[in-house]
Design a protein around this motif. Structure first.
Motif, PDB file in Angstrom:
ATOM      1  N   UNK A   1       0.841  -1.193   0.000  1.00 14.67           N
ATOM      2  CA  UNK A   1       0.000   0.000   0.000  1.00 14.67           C
ATOM      3  C   UNK A   1       0.880   1.248   0.000  1.00 14.67           C
ATOM      4  N   UNK A   2       0.632   2.120  -0.956  1.00 15.81           N
ATOM      5  CA  UNK A   2       1.384   3.361  -1.118  1.00 15.81           C
ATOM      6  C   UNK A   2       0.431   4.536  -0.966  1.00 15.81           C
ATOM      7  N   UNK A   3       0.837   5.520  -0.189  1.00 12.43           N
ATOM      8  CA  UNK A   3       0.067   6.740  -0.023  1.00 12.43           C
ATOM      9  C   UNK A   3       0.937   7.903  -0.475  1.00 12.43           C
ATOM     10  N   UNK A   4       0.362   8.771  -1.292  1.00 15.91           N
ATOM     11  CA  UNK A   4       1.096   9.946  -1.768  1.00 15.91           C
ATOM     12  C   UNK A   4       0.280  11.192  -1.472  1.00 15.91           C
ATOM     13  N   UNK A   5       0.939  12.175  -0.881  1.00 16.20           N
ATOM     14  CA  UNK A   5       0.346  13.506  -0.701  1.00 16.20           C
ATOM     15  C   UNK A   5       0.853  14.363  -1.842  1.00 16.20           C
ATOM     16  N   UNK A   6      -0.055  14.791  -2.690  1.00 16.59           N
ATOM     17  CA  UNK A   6       0.296  15.605  -3.850  1.00 16.59           C
ATOM     18  C   UNK A   6      -0.098  17.046  -3.542  1.00 16.59           C
ATOM     19  N   UNK A   7       0.890  17.914  -3.435  1.00 20.01           N
ATOM     20  CA  UNK A   7       0.645  19.344  -3.215  1.00 20.01           C
ATOM     21  C   UNK A   7       0.712  20.025  -4.574  1.00 20.01           C
TER      22      UNK A   7
ATOM     23  N   UNK B   1      -3.924  16.831  -2.461  1.00 14.40           N
ATOM     24  CA  UNK B   1      -4.676  15.680  -2.941  1.00 14.40           C
ATOM     25  C   UNK B   1      -3.988  14.448  -2.389  1.00 14.40           C
ATOM     26  N   UNK B   2      -4.736  13.532  -1.789  1.00 13.31           N
ATOM     27  CA  UNK B   2      -4.155  12.298  -1.239  1.00 13.31           C
ATOM     28  C   UNK B   2      -4.529  11.147  -2.160  1.00 13.31           C
ATOM     29  N   UNK B   3      -3.522  10.406  -2.607  1.00 15.30           N
ATOM     30  CA  UNK B   3      -3.683   9.287  -3.532  1.00 15.30           C
ATOM     31  C   UNK B   3      -3.228   8.020  -2.823  1.00 15.30           C
ATOM     32  N   UNK B   4      -3.959   6.916  -3.016  1.00 14.64           N
ATOM     33  CA  UNK B   4      -3.580   5.646  -2.410  1.00 14.64           C
ATOM     34  C   UNK B   4      -3.847   4.517  -3.389  1.00 14.64           C
ATOM     35  N   UNK B   5      -2.865   3.621  -3.519  1.00 19.27           N
ATOM     36  CA  UNK B   5      -3.010   2.445  -4.370  1.00 19.27           C
ATOM     37  C   UNK B   5      -1.900   1.468  -3.997  1.00 19.27           C
ATOM     38  N   UNK B   6      -1.955   0.271  -4.562  1.00 21.98           N
ATOM     39  CA  UNK B   6      -0.899  -0.709  -4.336  1.00 21.98           C
ATOM     40  C   UNK B   6       0.183  -0.496  -5.387  1.00 21.98           C
ATOM     41  N   UNK B   7       1.453  -0.463  -4.929  1.00 24.16           N
ATOM     42  CA  UNK B   7       2.565  -0.146  -5.814  1.00 24.16           C
ATOM     43  C   UNK B   7       3.815  -0.881  -5.341  1.00 24.16           C
ATOM     44  N   UNK B   8       4.822  -0.910  -6.208  1.00 21.45           N
ATOM     45  CA  UNK B   8       6.093  -1.565  -5.904  1.00 21.45           C
ATOM     46  C   UNK B   8       7.135  -0.536  -5.485  1.00 21.45           C
TER      47      UNK B   8
ATOM     48  N   UNK C   1       5.722  10.600  -0.257  1.00 23.05           N
ATOM     49  CA  UNK C   1       5.344   9.201  -0.430  1.00 23.05           C
ATOM     50  C   UNK C   1       5.547   8.427   0.866  1.00 23.05           C
ATOM     51  N   UNK C   2       4.558   7.601   1.196  1.00 26.84           N
ATOM     52  CA  UNK C   2       4.683   6.650   2.305  1.00 26.84           C
ATOM     53  C   UNK C   2       4.322   5.275   1.755  1.00 26.84           C
ATOM     54  N   UNK C   3       5.120   4.282   2.096  1.00 26.29           N
ATOM     55  CA  UNK C   3       4.906   2.910   1.629  1.00 26.29           C
ATOM     56  C   UNK C   3       5.177   1.974   2.780  1.00 26.29           C
ATOM     57  N   UNK C   4       4.471   0.866   2.840  1.00 25.90           N
ATOM     58  CA  UNK C   4       4.632  -0.025   3.993  1.00 25.90           C
ATOM     59  C   UNK C   4       6.019  -0.662   4.068  1.00 25.90           C
ATOM     60  N   UNK C   5       6.795  -0.671   2.966  1.00 25.01           N
ATOM     61  CA  UNK C   5       8.166  -1.168   3.049  1.00 25.01           C
ATOM     62  C   UNK C   5       9.142  -0.067   3.443  1.00 25.01           C
ATOM     63  N   UNK C   6       8.732   1.190   3.295  1.00 30.11           N
ATOM     64  CA  UNK C   6       9.596   2.299   3.685  1.00 30.11           C
ATOM     65  C   UNK C   6       9.444   2.627   5.165  1.00 30.11           C
ATOM     66  N   UNK C   7       8.224   2.448   5.688  1.00 32.18           N
ATOM     67  CA  UNK C   7       7.938   2.759   7.086  1.00 32.18           C
ATOM     68  C   UNK C   7       7.344   1.523   7.733  1.00 32.18           C
TER      69      UNK C   7
END
Length: 89
Positions: free
Chosen positions: A15-21, A34-41, A68-74
């Motif tokens: 799961x990846x979350x991106x805050x787009x300013x 804008x907050x975007x969320x989807x599954x990504x590598x 960007x926040x990703x479950x493998x990064x945090x």
């Protein structure tokens, strides 16, 4: 029928979350979010970069920054139980 999230996780996606300013042309002094969320590598984020390419082509808004926040990064800190007591006097 399988769940999309389960299939993505089994293929290595997380799961990846991106805050787009961004700025809109009609209000250039107003920074919007804008907050975007989807599954990504991670760490390449092909799905996110496809979305950002679409944003640049189709949406009339200038990107300011993307966080960007990703479950493998945090991840939560790993811990293990310890048998024993240490006395400090």
């Amino acid at each position: 029928m399988s769940d999309r999230a389960f299939i993505a996780r089994s293929q290595g996606y997380g799961l990846t979350t991106a805050e787009v300013h961004y700025y809109r042309p009609d209000a250039p002094s107003l920074l919007q979010l804008f907050v975007w969320q989807d599954y990504d590598l991670a760490p390449d984020f092909p799905v996110l970069f496809d979305f950002l390419d679409h944003w640049r082509r189709e949406i009339e808004a200038a990107l300011h920054s993307v966080r960007i926040a990703h479950d493998q990064l945090i991840r939560p800190a790993e811990w293990r139980a310890v048998d024993g007591v240490i006395s400090i006097q």
